[in-house]
Design an enzyme around this catalytic site. Structure first.
Site, mmCIF file in Angstrom:
data_model
loop_
_atom_site.group_PDB
_atom_site.id
_atom_site.type_symbol
_atom_site.label_atom_id
_atom_site.label_comp_id
_atom_site.label_asym_id
_atom_site.label_seq_id
_atom_site.Cartn_x
_atom_site.Cartn_y
_atom_site.Cartn_z
ATOM 1 N N ASP A 11 -17.084 -3.643 16.927
ATOM 2 C CA ASP A 11 -15.843 -3.085 17.448
ATOM 3 C C ASP A 11 -14.695 -3.353 16.470
ATOM 4 O O ASP A 11 -14.794 -4.194 15.582
ATOM 5 C CB ASP A 11 -15.520 -3.698 18.813
ATOM 6 C CG ASP A 11 -14.774 -2.739 19.728
ATOM 7 O OD1 ASP A 11 -14.379 -1.656 19.267
ATOM 8 O OD2 ASP A 11 -14.588 -3.082 20.914
ATOM 9 N N GLU A 22 -9.982 -1.461 12.301
ATOM 10 C CA GLU A 22 -8.873 -0.624 11.826
ATOM 11 C C GLU A 22 -7.855 -1.452 11.039
ATOM 12 O O GLU A 22 -7.708 -2.660 11.241
ATOM 13 C CB GLU A 22 -8.163 0.051 13.001
ATOM 14 C CG GLU A 22 -9.005 1.062 13.754
ATOM 15 C CD GLU A 22 -9.802 0.453 14.905
ATOM 16 O OE1 GLU A 22 -10.384 1.209 15.694
ATOM 17 O OE2 GLU A 22 -9.826 -0.800 14.997
ATOM 18 N N ASP A 47 -6.234 15.159 25.284
ATOM 19 C CA ASP A 47 -5.646 13.913 24.794
ATOM 20 C C ASP A 47 -6.513 12.746 25.247
ATOM 21 O O ASP A 47 -6.232 12.054 26.230
ATOM 22 C CB ASP A 47 -4.218 13.742 25.304
ATOM 23 C CG ASP A 47 -3.265 14.749 24.696
ATOM 24 O OD1 ASP A 47 -3.647 15.414 23.722
ATOM 25 O OD2 ASP A 47 -2.144 14.888 25.211
#
Length: 744
Positions: free
Chosen positions: A469, A472, A537
């Site tokens: 996980d 970023e 979205d």
């Protein structure tokens, strides 16, 4: 009658004689004695005579001709002639064999292709914004000004010399005040972008202010390009732009003014507004016939990306992954996990991976099982269920080590975390589960430290692989540590490379949720958590859009996260605990046709709802899972092994010149022959499906099968809750729907 006729004739003769014998003066005298209205009669008679002249065909044509001539003369004098003069003074039009046009002192640029303009822009826009850029030509397509250099070099495409790319390379100083930046006008075409923001965009329909083009958790929805991205933009006019990996790239997209801007600004300068650093901006701007040709070149003929030599384990494609997250959140324990697995098998479902998600360990960053929750996890990982069904039990891991974890002290001693502002300090960052140090995956020593710990954990507890996980760039310490201009991007790439390590199993059963120049890795790439909504979205519709975007970038092994979403609303993890029944059913039907399926919330939890709707949702789910396995065998895994092109493709892949097909984002193709039109609107009872040109055969149950001969048109279908629409192009080569399911 004869008498009346004779009388009239004699009157006419008498009138004629009078007129002939009367002098001019008499006539005038008579007129003066007439009633005043006689003057009007005379004028009317005169106008009538002129009218007869004007109405004659020849005269009418002459007048019209004169008017048209005058009109053309005016256009020439006031429109054409000034443009011609300006063009002679400053010619800027694609003609002949020109590959590009460039005006050094104005930055004006156009890419030419077969005599036509593909895209135009403004090179050196950042320098020009603060003054004139007086570039001097120093060679063939080489320009200089002080310490600024620009090189333009054209290269023909390998398969068609009429197509090709212009390499644009700047070397020069860049700062926040005077940035090294080029901008392109993206009006007049439909564009597709290589990023996956929270607000899904296919075609490109969102504006993003100037931001670092780096992977970011899409739940940080401001100024964000998403967790999986690549600097590539393709247009329906056949224009393409893709940027080099080593560039510290910033991008802005302004749909109001129709500008896409590329800027090279070393990331440390974000923390030093007045600082300046010498850098490079290098990219390709290309011209092809259409968007399909541009995409094919990017995926096969460019140096931007490479491709994996093998796909992940076939079980991850063929059978569902079952995760504990949406169903149990952090409340998972061994009893719940055993019950979960027993229920799955007793309901007749297969399992590829059984994922143990958040909160199995004592602290975040410690690789162990909390014995109060998992007294003997080996009883499960070595059970007959797991062994006999070839189930891979996997565990959730991440790059964070909580400052309270026992492993934190060892990491400090080994120097495996990102340092802080001083060489003797370590940076702490805030992530969604607290405050922690971040493992420095750019350092081989840190990678070895974490790899050794994962392998020991794997061997001790019977764990087959991992769900990696995060990863970023927004979880890195800001303004503290930048060993190189592209450091933030290389963190994500190194983390993904680490996750695909063969130490964790070959073929891989691992998964990752980030991508940055990592298309070559044989690993499943998971979408960031989806909200449990119908929206584009980050809801159900976004699953299609994100899959198409990832495929266009070269990420083919897509894991579309959990069926029904994560029971979030707008990113709020505690907004709901269940997922709407209809939404759950439609989500199952959609992912049946994607490369992999993943459950967390189970179908049999909805049996009470399905009874109201007169069908068994568990049986429906079993049929969908079975269909998915057959589609994997006949289509998807073949595509995963034998092509570098997307497994899931947009409609424009087979009809790039069709203006209707290029904007469709709620249908997709598996390869070139299977078209899927899922129902993704709440309460929809009629689904309009667009059929590209050709013959399409319905893959519905046998009593509903029929063929559609289309020249590019919409057809409406009645749908109920168990209806899902898919079609095979005839003649088709895949045979995916040769075995029909009766789901009525």
């Amino acid at each position: 009658m004869d008498m009346l006729k004779t009388r009239r004739n004699s009157d006419e003769i008498e009138l004629k004689e009078i007129n002939e014998n009367s002098s001019e003066e008499e006539v005038v005298h008579c007129k003066e004695e007439h009633h005043p209205l006689s003057d009007i009669d005379t004028v009317t008679k005169t106008n009538f005579q002129w009218g007869k002249v004007l109405l004659r065909p020849f005269t009418r044509r002459l007048i019209i001709g004169v008017l048209i001539f005058l009109l053309f003369l005016g256009c020439f004098l006031f429109v054409v002639l000034p443009l011609t003069i300006r063009e002679k003074e400053n010619p800027f039009r694609c003609t002949g064999d020109a590959t590009h046009l460039f005006e050094p002192n104005r930055g004006k640029f156009a890419l030419c292709h077969r005599g036509f303009e593909k895209i135009r822009g403004r090179l050196g826009d950042g320098y020009l914004s603060v003054g004139d850029l007086q570039l001097e030509q120093t060679g063939v397509d080489k320009y200089e000004h002080d310490d600024i250099q620009l090189t333009l070099s054209y290269k023909e495409a390998p398969n068609n010399p009429e197509d090709g790319c212009l390499n644009v390379k700047w070397n020069g100083p860049s700062s926040q005040r005077i940035p090294l930046r080029d901008c392109y006008n993206i009006s007049g075409a439909t564009w597709f972008a290589g990023h996956t923001p929270y607000e899904s965009s296919w075609p490109l329909n969102i504006s993003i202010p100037l931001s670092p083009f780096l992977p970011n958790d899409s739940y940080n929805r401001t100024d964000n390009f998403g967790s999986v991205l690549h600097p590539v933009w393709l247009s329906t006019r056949g224009a393409a732009i893709f940027v080099d990996r080593r560039i510290p790239l910033h991008v802005s997209i302004n749909l109001t003014t129709s500008w896409l801007c590329l800027q090279s600004l070393p990331y440390p300068l974000l923390c030093s507004p007045d600082a300046e650093q010498f850098t490079t901006l290098e990219y390709r701007v290309c011209g092809f016939v259409n968007v399909k040709d541009a995409a094919v070149h990017f995926l096969t003929g460019s140096d931007e990306i490479s491709h994996p030599s093998r796909p992940p384990d076939i079980n991850m494609f063929k059978y569902p992954i079952w995760s504990t997250w949406a169903k149990y959140r952090t409340g998972i324990d061994q009893t719940k996990l055993s019950t979960y697995l027993n229920d799955i098998i007793s309901q007749g479902f297969r399992v590829s991976n059984l994922e143990i998600d958040d909160r199995y360990s004592t602290t975040y960053g410690t690789l162990d099982f909390d014995v109060t929750k998992f007294p003997n996890i080996n009883n499960l990982t070595h059970s007959d269920h797991v062994i006999n069904n070839s189930i891979a039990v996997t565990a959730w891991v991440h790059p964070f080590v909580d400052y309270k974890a026992p492993d934190f002290d060892d990491g400090l001693a080994q120097g495996v975390f990102y340092p802080g502002g001083l060489s003797r300090t370590e940076a702490l960052v805030r992530w969604w589960n607290g405050v922690a140090a971040v493992i420095n995956f750019e350092d081989e020593k840190a990678r070895k430290w974490f790899r050794d710990r994962l392998i020991a954990f794997k061997n001790q507890f019977g764990i087959a692989s991992f769900k990696f996980d995060a990863g970023e760039a927004n979880y890195l310490p800001e303004c503290l540590y930048y060993p190189s201009p592209e450091q933030n991007g290389s963190f994500t790439a190194q983390y993904a490379q680490f996750a695909a390590d063969s130490s964790f199993g070959t073929p891989s059963r691992a998964e990752i949720r980030v991508g940055h120049f990592s298309q070559h890795l044989p690993i499943m790439v998971r979408m960031v958590d989806r909200d449990s909504t119908w929206s584009s979205d980050n809801g159900l519709h976004s699953v299609i859009i994100t899959t198409l975007s990832m495929g266009m970038m070269g990420y083919r092994f897509v894991l579309p996260d959990m069926i029904g979403g994560n029971a979030y609303i707008n990113g709020n993890i505690s907004a709901i605990r269940t997922v709407d029944f209809e939404l759950y059913v439609r989500w199952m039907q959609l992912v049946t046709f994607l490369p992999s399926m993943q459950f967390s919330i189970t179908p049999w939890e909805y049996e009470q709802d399905s009874e109201v709707n007169n069908f068994s949702i568990t049986e429906h789910a079993r049929q969908l899972v079975d269909l998915h396995a057959r589609i994997v065998d006949n289509c998807i895994y073949e595509l995963a092994n034998n092509t570098v092109f997307p497994i899931i493709r947009p409609l424009w892949w087979i009809t790039p010149h069709d203006p209707k097909a290029v904007v469709i984002n709620d249908q997709f193709l598996i390869g070139n022959d299977i078209m899927v039109a899922p129902v993704i609107k709440q309460g929809e009872v009629e689904r309009k499906v667009y059929f590209p040109e050709g013959t399409w055969t319905s893959c519905l149950p046998s009593d509903d099968q029929h063929s559609i001969q289309s020249e590019g048109e919409y057809v409406a279908f009645h749908v109920n809750l168990t209806t899902f629409l898919w079609f095979e192009k005839s003649p088709g080569s895949t045979g995916c729907c040769t075995s029909k399911l009766n789901l009525s």
